[in-house]
Design an enzyme around this catalytic site. Structure first.
Site, short mmCIF file in Angstrom:
data_model
loop_
_atom_site.label_atom_id
_atom_site.label_comp_id
_atom_site.label_asym_id
_atom_site.label_seq_id
_atom_site.Cartn_x
_atom_site.Cartn_y
_atom_site.Cartn_z
N GLU A 1 0.83 -1.19 0.00
CA GLU A 1 0.00 0.00 0.00
C GLU A 1 0.87 1.25 0.00
O GLU A 1 2.10 1.15 0.03
CB GLU A 1 -0.90 0.02 1.26
CG GLU A 1 -2.36 -0.27 1.00
CD GLU A 1 -3.05 0.84 0.21
OE1 GLU A 1 -4.25 0.69 -0.04
OE2 GLU A 1 -2.42 1.82 -0.17
N ARG B 1 -7.25 0.54 12.56
CA ARG B 1 -5.88 0.92 12.24
C ARG B 1 -5.95 2.05 11.21
O ARG B 1 -6.97 2.24 10.54
CB ARG B 1 -5.09 -0.26 11.68
CG ARG B 1 -5.63 -0.81 10.36
CD ARG B 1 -4.63 -1.77 9.71
NE ARG B 1 -5.17 -2.47 8.56
CZ ARG B 1 -5.29 -1.94 7.34
NH1 ARG B 1 -4.95 -0.64 7.14
NH2 ARG B 1 -5.79 -2.64 6.34
N ASN C 1 -10.11 5.70 2.32
CA ASN C 1 -9.19 5.36 1.24
C ASN C 1 -9.18 6.44 0.17
O ASN C 1 -9.94 7.43 0.27
CB ASN C 1 -9.64 4.03 0.61
CG ASN C 1 -8.49 3.07 0.43
OD1 ASN C 1 -7.36 3.48 0.19
ND2 ASN C 1 -8.78 1.78 0.58
N ASP D 1 -9.82 2.05 -4.36
CA ASP D 1 -8.84 1.90 -3.29
C ASP D 1 -7.93 3.12 -3.33
O ASP D 1 -8.41 4.25 -3.45
CB ASP D 1 -8.12 0.56 -3.46
CG ASP D 1 -7.61 -0.01 -2.16
OD1 ASP D 1 -7.97 -1.14 -1.81
OD2 ASP D 1 -6.83 0.70 -1.48
O1 LIG Z 1 -6.43 0.27 1.44
C1 LIG Z 1 -6.35 -0.96 1.45
O2 LIG Z 1 -5.79 -1.65 0.60
C2 LIG Z 1 -6.96 -1.66 2.64
O3 LIG Z 1 -5.97 -1.70 3.62
C3 LIG Z 1 -7.40 -3.02 2.23
O4 LIG Z 1 -7.71 -3.68 3.37
C4 LIG Z 1 -8.54 -2.88 1.21
O5 LIG Z 1 -8.77 -1.57 0.82
C5 LIG Z 1 -9.83 -3.36 1.78
O6 LIG Z 1 -9.66 -4.68 2.16
C6 LIG Z 1 -10.92 -3.20 0.75
S1 LIG Z 1 -12.41 -3.82 1.28
O7 LIG Z 1 -12.61 -3.39 2.67
O8 LIG Z 1 -12.31 -5.30 1.19
O9 LIG Z 1 -13.45 -3.27 0.39
#
Ligand SMILES: O=C(O)[C@H](O)[C@@H](O)[C@H](O)[C@H](O)CS(=O)(=O)O
Length: 292
Positions: free
Chosen positions: A17, A100, A148, A198
């Protein structure tokens, strides 16, 4: 347009990430949230240095004074250039046994913003905080489950923010003092095989490039309409973040995830967790530095 996507680092990260290009050093920084570790990849040599972190690292910013500002599960800290903790400058505003930090960025005024994931997923308990170099750490937004896709438009007028599991891209007006106004929905992404928004980055023309988690692609999004204007198909299904890098800022670096994937899924997508690069026709923008 057709793109040649290359796996440039066989990282096999649990949860790659926070893709960030350092113009100063001409290297690519990224994290493995769950390792947990901050990484420094030098495309000129292929070397990837690993800086272990004491807790899950959601995101980080590059500091004007050198070193990093890092958003760990238990708070926000300044570190030296090797990732050694120097001082705490912010808190996780929610119970860090159940949340987190996740995605974040430095804004055009040199403040660091970081958002959280509410891990029980029983309500939209994610928060977005801003840390100013003068010491203030305050909650600026919330009402998301997975914070995000944070990005600040090149003209300084908008902040973009996504809530991944809710498939939504928001935008907030930004005033002259860098404060945000009421959010509006810019796009609700169709549910299905296309994935969900994301990590993201703006290019120099003001368009928004988002990794589409579970969709195996990156989309270039029009900043006013929210419509897709371009697409890059990837050899992995779970991309997580993009950053423009290289001497001309026309190399798009992409991180990806293996988290929670079955053996069958990983057999189908064996490059999951790697770092990718692809040449694009529009330059990105230099990553702003935290002014502390
Ligand atoms: O930003 C990320 O990549 C998160 O840390 C991931 O955990 C991911 O965005 C997340 O798992 C997506 S979702 O919650 O499954 O839609």
């Amino acid at each position: 347009m057709s793109y040649q996507v290359e796996s440039v680092l066989n990282a096999q990260a649990h949860l790659g990430e926070c893709a960030i290009w350092s113009e100063r050093e001409q290297v690519f920084y990224w994290v493995d949230i769950l390792a947990p570790a901050l990484n420094r990849f030098d495309p000129a040599t292929g070397e990837n240095r690993v800086y272990p972190m004491p807790a899950h690292i959601g995101c980080f910013g590059l500091r004007e004074n050198g070193g990093f500002i890092v958003a760990l599960r238990n708070g926000i800290f300044l570190t030296d250039a090797e990732g050694n903790i120097e001082k705490q400058v912010g808190d996780n505003p929610t119970d860090h046994s159940k949340s987190r930090f996740n995605d974040g960025h430095v804004d055009l005024s040199g403040n660091f913003w970081a958002g959280t994931i509410w891990e029980p997923r029983d309500h939209k308990g994610g928060k977005l905080v801003r840390v100013k170099p003068t010491g203030e750490c305050e909650v600026m937004a919330g009402d998301v489950l997975v914070s995000n896709g944070l990005g600040f438009s090149p003209d300084g007028k908008w902040m973009f923010h996504t809530d991944t599991p809710n498939h939504v891209l928001y935008r907030y007006p930004v005033d002259a003092d860098g404060n945000i106004g009421e959010r509006e929905v810019l796009r609700e992404f169709e549910r299905g095989t296309g994935g969900r928004p994301d990590g993201a980055a703006f290019d120099s023309e003001g368009y928004y490039w988002t990794a589409m988690f579970d969709g195996g692609r990156v989309l270039r999004i029009h900043p006013e309409t929210g419509e897709t204007v371009d697409e890059i198909k990837l050899p992995v299904r779970w991309p997580t973040m993009v950053a423009f890098g290289g001497p001309d800022l026309k190399t798009l670096y992409i991180t990806s995830s293996r988290e929670n994937r079955s053996a069958e899924e990983l057999a189908e997508y064996p490059l999951s967790g790697n770092v990718f690069a692809v040449r694009v026709n529009v330059a990105g923008r230099p990553e702003p530095l935290y002014r502390g």
